[in-house]
Design a protein around this motif. Structure first.
Motif, short mmCIF file in Angstrom:
data_model
loop_
_atom_site.label_atom_id
_atom_site.label_comp_id
_atom_site.label_asym_id
_atom_site.label_seq_id
_atom_site.Cartn_x
_atom_site.Cartn_y
_atom_site.Cartn_z
N ILE A 11 -5.48 28.31 13.46
CA ILE A 11 -5.09 26.95 14.25
C ILE A 11 -4.96 25.95 13.75
N GLU A 12 -6.50 25.36 13.25
CA GLU A 12 -6.78 24.52 12.99
C GLU A 12 -6.05 24.42 11.38
N GLU A 13 -6.21 25.49 10.65
CA GLU A 13 -6.02 25.31 9.19
C GLU A 13 -4.40 25.19 9.25
N SER A 14 -3.25 25.33 9.97
CA SER A 14 -1.98 25.41 9.75
C SER A 14 -1.57 24.15 10.38
N TRP A 15 -2.61 23.36 10.87
CA TRP A 15 -2.11 21.45 11.00
C TRP A 15 -2.01 21.23 9.19
N GLN A 16 -1.97 21.76 8.69
CA GLN A 16 -2.49 20.99 7.36
C GLN A 16 -0.83 21.06 6.56
N ARG A 17 0.09 22.06 7.38
CA ARG A 17 1.72 22.13 7.27
C ARG A 17 2.53 20.58 8.11
N LEU A 18 1.34 19.35 8.81
CA LEU A 18 2.03 18.28 9.03
C LEU A 18 2.80 17.47 7.80
N THR A 33 3.13 17.10 17.47
CA THR A 33 2.51 16.98 19.13
C THR A 33 2.44 18.54 19.23
N SER A 34 2.51 19.12 17.88
CA SER A 34 1.73 20.50 18.42
C SER A 34 0.78 20.26 17.99
N ILE A 35 -0.01 19.56 17.14
CA ILE A 35 -1.24 19.27 16.71
C ILE A 35 -2.18 18.68 18.22
N THR A 36 -1.83 17.72 18.29
CA THR A 36 -2.01 16.88 19.66
C THR A 36 -1.75 18.18 21.03
N TYR A 48 -3.11 21.58 20.75
CA TYR A 48 -3.71 22.59 19.44
C TYR A 48 -2.73 23.35 19.79
N SER A 49 -1.88 23.40 18.75
CA SER A 49 -0.66 24.88 18.55
C SER A 49 -0.49 25.01 17.23
N TYR A 50 -0.68 26.53 17.06
CA TYR A 50 -0.49 26.55 15.52
C TYR A 50 0.77 25.69 14.93
N ILE A 51 0.92 25.38 13.29
CA ILE A 51 2.09 25.37 13.32
C ILE A 51 2.91 26.52 12.24
N PRO A 52 3.92 26.99 12.18
CA PRO A 52 3.97 28.16 11.77
C PRO A 52 4.58 28.08 10.09
N LEU A 53 4.48 28.93 9.54
CA LEU A 53 4.68 28.40 8.16
C LEU A 53 6.21 28.95 8.12
N ASP A 54 6.98 29.94 9.44
CA ASP A 54 8.31 30.28 9.33
C ASP A 54 8.97 31.24 10.07
N GLU A 55 9.82 31.01 10.82
CA GLU A 55 9.69 33.01 11.98
C GLU A 55 8.85 33.65 11.60
N VAL A 95 -7.53 13.77 22.80
CA VAL A 95 -7.14 12.97 21.59
C VAL A 95 -7.67 12.60 20.63
N LEU A 96 -8.91 12.02 20.29
CA LEU A 96 -9.86 11.76 19.56
C LEU A 96 -10.10 13.15 18.44
N LYS A 97 -10.10 14.29 19.01
CA LYS A 97 -10.16 15.47 18.43
C LYS A 97 -9.21 15.68 17.53
N CYS A 98 -7.71 15.36 18.11
CA CYS A 98 -6.72 15.36 16.63
C CYS A 98 -6.38 14.42 15.60
N TYR A 99 -6.89 12.87 16.18
CA TYR A 99 -7.67 11.70 15.42
C TYR A 99 -8.04 11.92 14.36
N ASP A 100 -8.97 12.59 14.91
CA ASP A 100 -10.62 12.77 13.76
C ASP A 100 -9.80 14.28 12.70
N TRP A 101 -9.18 15.25 13.06
CA TRP A 101 -8.66 15.89 11.63
C TRP A 101 -8.09 15.40 11.24
N LEU A 102 -7.04 13.92 12.10
CA LEU A 102 -5.08 13.46 10.47
C LEU A 102 -7.35 12.19 10.35
N VAL A 103 -7.41 12.32 10.36
CA VAL A 103 -8.29 10.94 9.92
C VAL A 103 -8.70 11.03 8.59
N LYS A 104 -9.34 12.74 8.65
CA LYS A 104 -10.04 13.65 7.28
C LYS A 104 -9.04 13.91 6.20
#
Length: 183
Positions: free
Chosen positions: A146-153, A101-104, A106-113, A42-51
Protein backbone atom coordinates in the motif's frame (compact mmCIF):
# COMPACT_ATOMS: atom_id res chain seq x y z
CA UNK A 1 8.62 31.54 -15.32
CA UNK A 2 4.89 31.81 -15.81
CA UNK A 3 2.83 33.11 -12.91
CA UNK A 4 -0.62 31.87 -11.95
CA UNK A 5 -3.22 32.72 -9.34
CA UNK A 6 -3.92 30.17 -6.60
CA UNK A 7 -5.96 30.30 -3.41
CA UNK A 8 -5.45 28.89 0.06
CA UNK A 9 -7.61 28.88 3.18
CA UNK A 10 -5.57 29.61 6.29
CA UNK A 11 -6.10 30.54 9.90
CA UNK A 12 -6.23 34.32 10.31
CA UNK A 13 -2.96 34.16 12.26
CA UNK A 14 -1.18 33.15 9.04
CA UNK A 15 -2.08 36.50 7.46
CA UNK A 16 -0.64 38.24 10.51
CA UNK A 17 2.59 36.20 10.33
CA UNK A 18 2.99 37.05 6.64
CA UNK A 19 2.42 40.74 7.34
CA UNK A 20 4.87 40.86 10.26
CA UNK A 21 7.57 38.46 9.05
CA UNK A 22 7.12 38.55 5.27
CA UNK A 23 6.93 34.75 5.02
CA UNK A 24 4.99 31.79 6.40
CA UNK A 25 5.80 28.08 6.56
CA UNK A 26 3.52 25.40 8.02
CA UNK A 27 4.54 23.96 11.38
CA UNK A 28 3.81 20.48 12.69
CA UNK A 29 2.31 21.58 16.01
CA UNK A 30 -0.22 23.81 14.23
CA UNK A 31 -1.29 21.03 11.84
CA UNK A 32 -1.59 18.66 14.81
CA UNK A 33 -3.96 21.08 16.55
CA UNK A 34 -6.26 21.28 13.52
CA UNK A 35 -6.34 17.49 13.17
CA UNK A 36 -8.17 17.14 16.51
CA UNK A 37 -8.69 13.48 17.43
CA UNK A 38 -7.23 12.27 14.13
CA UNK A 39 -3.74 13.68 14.70
CA UNK A 40 -1.87 10.36 14.46
CA UNK A 41 -3.69 9.28 11.32
CA UNK A 42 -3.44 12.60 9.51
CA UNK A 43 0.17 13.29 10.41
CA UNK A 44 1.25 9.83 9.25
CA UNK A 45 0.04 10.75 5.74
CA UNK A 46 1.58 14.22 5.90
CA UNK A 47 4.90 12.80 7.10
CA UNK A 48 4.94 10.43 4.12
CA UNK A 49 4.17 13.33 1.78
CA UNK A 50 6.92 15.53 3.20
CA UNK A 51 9.50 12.76 2.63
CA UNK A 52 8.54 12.62 -1.05
CA UNK A 53 8.13 16.29 -1.98
CA UNK A 54 11.07 18.12 -3.55
CA UNK A 55 12.95 21.18 -2.28
CA UNK A 56 11.79 21.28 1.35
CA UNK A 57 13.24 24.27 3.22
CA UNK A 58 14.64 23.52 6.68
CA UNK A 59 12.09 25.70 8.48
CA UNK A 60 9.00 24.13 6.87
CA UNK A 61 7.46 21.10 8.55
CA UNK A 62 4.62 20.63 6.08
CA UNK A 63 3.55 22.02 2.72
CA UNK A 64 0.88 24.66 2.23
CA UNK A 65 -2.10 23.45 0.20
CA UNK A 66 -3.32 25.66 -2.64
CA UNK A 67 -6.26 25.41 -5.00
CA UNK A 68 -6.05 26.19 -8.70
CA UNK A 69 -9.61 27.52 -8.69
CA UNK A 70 -11.02 30.02 -6.23
CA UNK A 71 -14.33 28.12 -6.08
CA UNK A 72 -12.55 24.91 -5.12
CA UNK A 73 -10.98 26.49 -2.03
CA UNK A 74 -12.53 25.44 1.24
CA UNK A 75 -15.32 27.72 2.44
CA UNK A 76 -14.43 30.46 4.87
CA UNK A 77 -15.45 30.22 8.48
CA UNK A 78 -14.86 32.46 11.49
CA UNK A 79 -11.16 32.77 12.31
CA UNK A 80 -10.00 31.92 8.80
CA UNK A 81 -9.03 33.85 5.67
CA UNK A 82 -8.59 32.96 2.03
CA UNK A 83 -5.39 34.21 0.46
CA UNK A 84 -5.17 34.86 -3.26
CA UNK A 85 -1.57 34.31 -4.32
CA UNK A 86 0.27 35.00 -7.55
CA UNK A 87 3.16 32.56 -7.79
CA UNK A 88 5.47 30.91 -10.28
CA UNK A 89 3.75 27.81 -11.60
CA UNK A 90 7.02 25.87 -11.34
CA UNK A 91 7.07 25.94 -7.52
CA UNK A 92 3.78 24.03 -7.25
CA UNK A 93 3.82 20.27 -6.80
CA UNK A 94 0.57 18.95 -8.24
CA UNK A 95 -1.33 16.53 -6.02
CA UNK A 96 -4.16 14.53 -7.61
CA UNK A 97 -7.19 14.91 -5.36
CA UNK A 98 -8.43 11.32 -5.68
CA UNK A 99 -5.01 9.80 -5.13
CA UNK A 100 -4.39 11.99 -2.08
CA UNK A 101 -7.78 10.91 -0.71
CA UNK A 102 -6.68 7.29 -1.17
CA UNK A 103 -3.56 8.03 0.86
CA UNK A 104 -5.50 9.71 3.66
CA UNK A 105 -7.76 6.65 3.70
CA UNK A 106 -4.68 4.36 3.85
CA UNK A 107 -5.70 2.81 0.55
CA UNK A 108 -3.80 1.24 -2.30
CA UNK A 109 -3.33 3.30 -5.47
CA UNK A 110 -3.57 0.80 -8.32
CA UNK A 111 -1.43 0.97 -11.42
CA UNK A 112 -4.43 0.07 -13.60
CA UNK A 113 -7.67 -1.96 -13.52
CA UNK A 114 -5.81 -5.28 -13.64
CA UNK A 115 -3.67 -4.25 -10.67
CA UNK A 116 -6.75 -3.02 -8.80
CA UNK A 117 -8.39 -6.42 -9.29
CA UNK A 118 -5.24 -8.29 -8.19
CA UNK A 119 -4.95 -6.19 -5.04
CA UNK A 120 -8.64 -6.68 -4.20
CA UNK A 121 -8.33 -10.45 -4.63
CA UNK A 122 -5.29 -10.51 -2.35
CA UNK A 123 -7.20 -8.59 0.34
CA UNK A 124 -10.11 -11.03 0.02
CA UNK A 125 -7.74 -14.00 0.42
CA UNK A 126 -6.43 -12.55 3.67
CA UNK A 127 -9.92 -11.51 4.81
CA UNK A 128 -8.93 -7.91 5.31
CA UNK A 129 -9.14 -4.47 3.75
CA UNK A 130 -6.62 -1.72 3.12
CA UNK A 131 -7.22 0.25 6.30
CA UNK A 132 -7.04 -2.81 8.55
CA UNK A 133 -3.94 -4.09 6.77
CA UNK A 134 -2.26 -0.71 7.05
CA UNK A 135 -3.28 0.01 10.63
CA UNK A 136 -2.36 -3.31 12.26
CA UNK A 137 0.84 -5.31 12.55
CA UNK A 138 -0.76 -8.44 11.08
CA UNK A 139 -0.22 -7.72 7.37
CA UNK A 140 3.25 -6.15 6.95
CA UNK A 141 3.60 -7.19 3.29
CA UNK A 142 0.22 -5.65 2.40
CA UNK A 143 1.04 -2.48 4.33
CA UNK A 144 4.34 -2.23 2.44
CA UNK A 145 2.53 -2.69 -0.89
CA UNK A 146 0.00 0.00 0.00
CA UNK A 147 2.66 2.49 1.03
CA UNK A 148 4.81 1.76 -2.04
CA UNK A 149 1.76 2.38 -4.25
CA UNK A 150 1.54 5.91 -2.89
CA UNK A 151 4.51 6.86 -5.10
CA UNK A 152 1.92 6.88 -7.89
CA UNK A 153 0.61 10.14 -6.42
CA UNK A 154 3.27 11.89 -8.50
CA UNK A 155 2.64 10.02 -11.77
CA UNK A 156 0.14 11.98 -13.86
CA UNK A 157 -0.29 8.99 -16.20
CA UNK A 158 -1.89 6.94 -13.42
CA UNK A 159 -5.40 7.90 -12.39
CA UNK A 160 -7.90 6.07 -10.23
CA UNK A 161 -11.09 6.97 -12.10
CA UNK A 162 -9.67 9.14 -14.85
CA UNK A 163 -10.15 12.27 -12.73
CA UNK A 164 -7.18 14.58 -13.19
CA UNK A 165 -8.29 17.31 -10.75
CA UNK A 166 -5.57 18.40 -8.42
CA UNK A 167 -4.53 20.69 -5.62
CA UNK A 168 -1.04 21.99 -5.25
CA UNK A 169 1.61 22.10 -2.57
CA UNK A 170 4.03 24.92 -1.99
CA UNK A 171 6.51 25.21 0.87
CA UNK A 172 5.96 28.82 1.84
CA UNK A 173 3.82 31.89 1.38
CA UNK A 174 5.69 35.15 0.81
CA UNK A 175 4.21 38.59 1.43
CA UNK A 176 4.88 39.69 -2.15
CA UNK A 177 2.78 36.81 -3.49
CA UNK A 178 -0.39 37.89 -1.64
CA UNK A 179 -2.69 39.74 -4.04
CA UNK A 180 -5.84 39.72 -1.95
CA UNK A 181 -7.07 38.54 1.45
CA UNK A 182 -10.71 37.43 1.74
CA UNK A 183 -12.09 37.64 5.27
Amino acid sequence: MSKILVWTKQHENVAEIIEKEGRYTAKRHIIAKTADDHEGLVLKCYDWLVKHLPDKPEDADYPVWVSMEKEATMMLQPGFVMLELEIDQEIITKINIEKWTSITNYSYIPLDEKDKKRHGEMLAEYGTNDIKAFSTAFYPQIKREIEESWQRLFDDNITITGNKNYYGNIWEIRREWVKKIYR
